[in-house]
Structure formats: structure tokens, C-alpha cells
Write an enzyme that holds these catalytic residues in place. Structure first.
Site, PDB file in Angstrom:
ATOM      1  N   GLY A 238       0.833  -1.193   0.000  1.00  0.00           N
ATOM      2  CA  GLY A 238       0.000   0.000   0.000  1.00  0.00           C
ATOM      3  C   GLY A 238       0.864   1.238   0.000  1.00  0.00           C
ATOM      4  O   GLY A 238       2.083   1.171  -0.200  1.00  0.00           O
ATOM      5  N   HIS A 239       0.231   2.380   0.229  1.00  0.00           N
ATOM      6  CA  HIS A 239       0.939   3.657   0.198  1.00  0.00           C
ATOM      7  C   HIS A 239       1.137   4.260   1.581  1.00  0.00           C
ATOM      8  O   HIS A 239       1.438   5.441   1.701  1.00  0.00           O
ATOM      9  CB  HIS A 239       0.189   4.649  -0.700  1.00  0.00           C
ATOM     10  CG  HIS A 239       0.226   4.300  -2.156  1.00  0.00           C
ATOM     11  ND1 HIS A 239      -0.322   5.097  -3.133  1.00  0.00           N
ATOM     12  CD2 HIS A 239       0.759   3.217  -2.807  1.00  0.00           C
ATOM     13  CE1 HIS A 239      -0.139   4.527  -4.322  1.00  0.00           C
ATOM     14  NE2 HIS A 239       0.508   3.387  -4.142  1.00  0.00           N
TER      15      HIS A 239
END
Length: 393
Positions: A238-239
Site C-alpha cells: 500500500g501507500h
């Protein structure tokens, strides 16, 4: 710059009166015509069960038993007459054809509920077709959020698994006193713009003991978020965890009193990030604590970006009006996938102030030193500082 010690706010988790099936009226969706065969449309039956449970004069449980239920876009509206629990033992799936959502923006929406709990179950938005459309550059619908709460108060969300969301697994908008715990939000690493938990215009939210594996932010913290506690989060892929993006609008609520602690980031694009567009704004970020975090091969473990512009096209060239202050990074350890482990780029006209770095231990490949870069960032470094602090005192 000398800084006094500010302790993170403590939040009290919600406690409710027992609303287990043995202590309340039980409304089983199958009794209202739902079919757990994974093919039949059960939307109308779910809505009928909700209306009956929501109208109960005493505490009630709406039950979806084992099996697979197909549910289209649906709004569970309140307020209800008493405390209500939605217990899911089986799996709820979206329509196989993503186009059936049209421009609704949501799949499952809980609106104006209070003293409510959502417990258990798997929610699979089956977004593969939608993602393929997005990646092909076709004219696609805007996409839907899987589980949304709007104007909701005193809510517990526990033991829920959300899979393959189109754009966001779970959203809290205009809510207060919400506990999200022991949930799993899962989508492939390459799923486009698929957030885990999005919170905005909400206060008194806790997010604990959960796992987020997705294609965009594990947690996105938007304008108007106050008193938000995140702990024991496993994030990746993810970020990372982001405050922002901010400065989308000129008149925008600020973000304050946010604590993220005791969490692990694995292979994420970012660790802890604050991001704003380079535009005028009344927004702000203050009293934020990032502490006791482990980074495992994270590209940007610590980052402030006040020139946010992901497309790198037509980017605003003004100075960000978002004021960032009183942000503490404490006991953050691990490895950076890039040599520059810390990047604090603040507004050209509006410096970040009262930033504290304490006991930061981030290394690059095979223990080689990482670097840091600061622009217009003012604050203090305490204890161990790896990479070397770049703050202006």
C-alpha cells in the site's frame, strides 16, 4: 527550538449493552427472503430485515448467516429506535457486473445510525472487472466505496473483512465516537487507487489491531479529522498512512490530535506522510504523534510533501496555505528502500514548525547510512538521529 513534551491524547473505546442474539430480537435476512446461494439478488430482503430490526422498540440483531449473499447498492438508514447489531457470519458479495453500481458512489452505506455495531463477515466487492476497465483507459464509472458510514455516532466495527474494493474499503464521513478493530482490508498491490480506511470530518475514531493490504493508502486522513487514534496496524502493500491530501479547497477544516503507534509498515510506498497541494488554504495539521513504528523496506518512511501533485501535470505553482505544526516522530526504526529515508518539504511561505525527531533509526540497504532532506522545516532533534537530522533549529 525548544519544545515541551506533549503526551498523546488517550481515547476511550466504546462499550455497549449486550446486543447478542440471546439478549435481543433477532432478524435473520433469510426469513425475509434472502438466498445464500451466491447468485440470487438478496438486496430487497436485506433492506426488509433492516427496516424491521431498525424499527424494533428493544435492542435488536440483524443476522446474515453462513452462505454467500449477493447485494447491490444499498442504504441502511437510521436513526433506529434502539441499539442495533448487524451480525454477519457468511459472505456478502457485490454484483458480478461492476456497471450495475452506475454512479452511486457506494456499495453498502450506513447513514445516520447510532449505537450500532457491525460484527464479522466478509464483504467482497469483486472489483476485478472495474480495475481492468480503469487500467484499459476506457470510459468507466467512478467506482464505489465498499462500506461507508455517514453522519453516524457511537459505532463499533469489529471482525469485518473487506476484499477487492473498487476504490475504498471503508469510509467514515461526518462521524463521531467510532471504534474500528480487528478488521482486514485486502486488495491486490496493483489495484488502482484502492484505499483502506478513509476518515474525514470525524472525531473520536479509533482504529486498532487491524491489517490493511491494498493498492493505495492504508489509512487516508482527510480534512476535519480530530482525535484519531491508530494502533497495532499492519500496513502493506500500500501507500502507507497519509494525512491529506489537503488544500483541495480554499476553505477547508484542519486535522488535529492524531496518534499512530505500535505499527508495522512492510514494502509500502510511504510510511507516514503529510501531503498538501501548493494552493491557498485555511487548513492546518497540528498535534500529531507518529511513534513506535517499524519500517520494513519502505520507500519513503518519513515524508512531508506540500507540493503534492501525483500526476505531475498542470501542478499548482502557488505556496501551500496549510500550516503544519507540532508533529512528533518518535522511535521509528527499520529500513528504507530508497537512500533518502526522510524528506520534509514544507510550504515556501509557511514553514513547518515545532517538528520533533526523537530516536529515529532508519538505514538503507545492508545497513548503509540513509540520508534526509528538509526544506522550510523547523524543529528539534532528540536522542539517536539516523539519518542525521536536517531540521532547522
Amino acid at each position: 527550538m525548544k519544545k515541551s513534551n506533549i503526551k498523546p491524547l488517550l481515547f476511550t473505546l466504546l462499550t455497549f449493552i449486550d446486543v447478542s442474539p440471546g439478549a435481543s430480537n433477532v432478524f435473520n435476512v433469510v426469513s425475509f427472503g434472502a438466498n445464500p446461494d451466491g447468485v440470487t439478488d438478496s438486496t430487497a430482503a436485506f433492506l426488509k430485515a433492516w427496516q424491521a430490526a431498525c424499527g424494533s422498540a428493544s435492542s435488536a440483531t440483524m443476522m446474515a448467516p453462513t452462505g454467500t449473499f449477493v447485494v447491490k447498492a444499498i442504504t441502511f438508514g437510521g436513526p433506529c429506535k434502539s441499539e442495533l447489531k448487524f451480525q454477519v457470519a457468511g459472505t456478502v458479495v457485490a454484483p458480478a457486473d461492476y456497471r450495475e453500481f452506475r454512479n452511486s458512489g457506494y456499495w453498502i452505506l450506513f447513514k445516520k445510525v447510532s449505537k450500532f455495531s457491525l460484527v464479522g463477515g466478509t464483504f467482497d466487492a469483486r472489483a476485478n472487472g472495474f480495475w481492468a476497465c480503469r487500467k484499459s483507459g476506457q470510459n468507466c464509472p467512478p467506482g464505489v466505496r465498499s462500506i461507508s458510514f455517514s453522519s453516524a455516532n457511537d459505532v463499533i466495527i469489529s471482525g469485518v473483512k473487506s476484499m477487492n474494493s473498487q476504490i475504498t474499503h471503508m469510509t467514515l464521513n461526518g462521524c463521531s465516537n467510532v471504534a474500528v478493530r480487528n478488521v482486514k482490508l485486502v486488495a491486490p498491490k496493483n489495484s488502482p487507487n484502492t484505499d483502506g480506511l478513509d476518515v474525514q470530518l470525524s472525531t473520536g475514531v479509533t482504529f486498532t489491531g487491524s491489517t490493511v493490504q491494498t493498492g493505495d493508502d492504508c489509512v487516508a486522513i482527510g480534512p476535519g479529522t480530530r482525535n484519531f487514534l491508530i494502533s497495532k496496524l499492519a500496513c502493506g502493500p500500500g501507500h502507507g498512512v497519509s494525512i491529506g491530501s489537503l488544500a483541495k479547497e480554499l476553505n477547508e477544516d484542519g486535522v488535529e490530535n492524531v496518534t499512530l503507534s505500535s505499527s508495522v509498515f512492510t514494502g509500502t510506498q510511504n510510511g507516514v506522510r503529510i501531503k498538501s497541494w501548493a494552493r491557498p488554504s485555511t487548513g492546518f495539521v497540528k498535534n500529531v504523534f507518529f511513534q513506535d513504528l517499524i519500517m520494513k523496506n519502505v520507500q519513503n518512511p518519513i515524508i512531508i510533501d506540500q507540493n503534492y501533485c501525483p500526476s505531475h501535470k498542470g501542478c499548482p505553482t502557488e505556496h501551500s496555505g496549510v500550516k503544519i505544526s507540532q508533529v512528533t516522530y518518535k522511535n521509528i526504526q527499520g529500513t528504507s528502500a530508497t537512500k533518502q529515508a526522510m524528506k520534509l518539504v514544507c510550504s515556501k511561505s509557511n514553514p513547518c514548525t515545532d517538528i520533533t525527531l526523537q530516536d529515529i533509526k532508519l538505514t538503507y540497504k545492508k545497513g548503509t547510512p540513509a540520508t534526509s532532506y528538509c526544506f522550510n522545516a523547523l524543529g528539534t532533534s532528540l536522542g539517536v538521529s539516523q539519518p542525521t537530522s536536517c531540521l532547522n533549529q
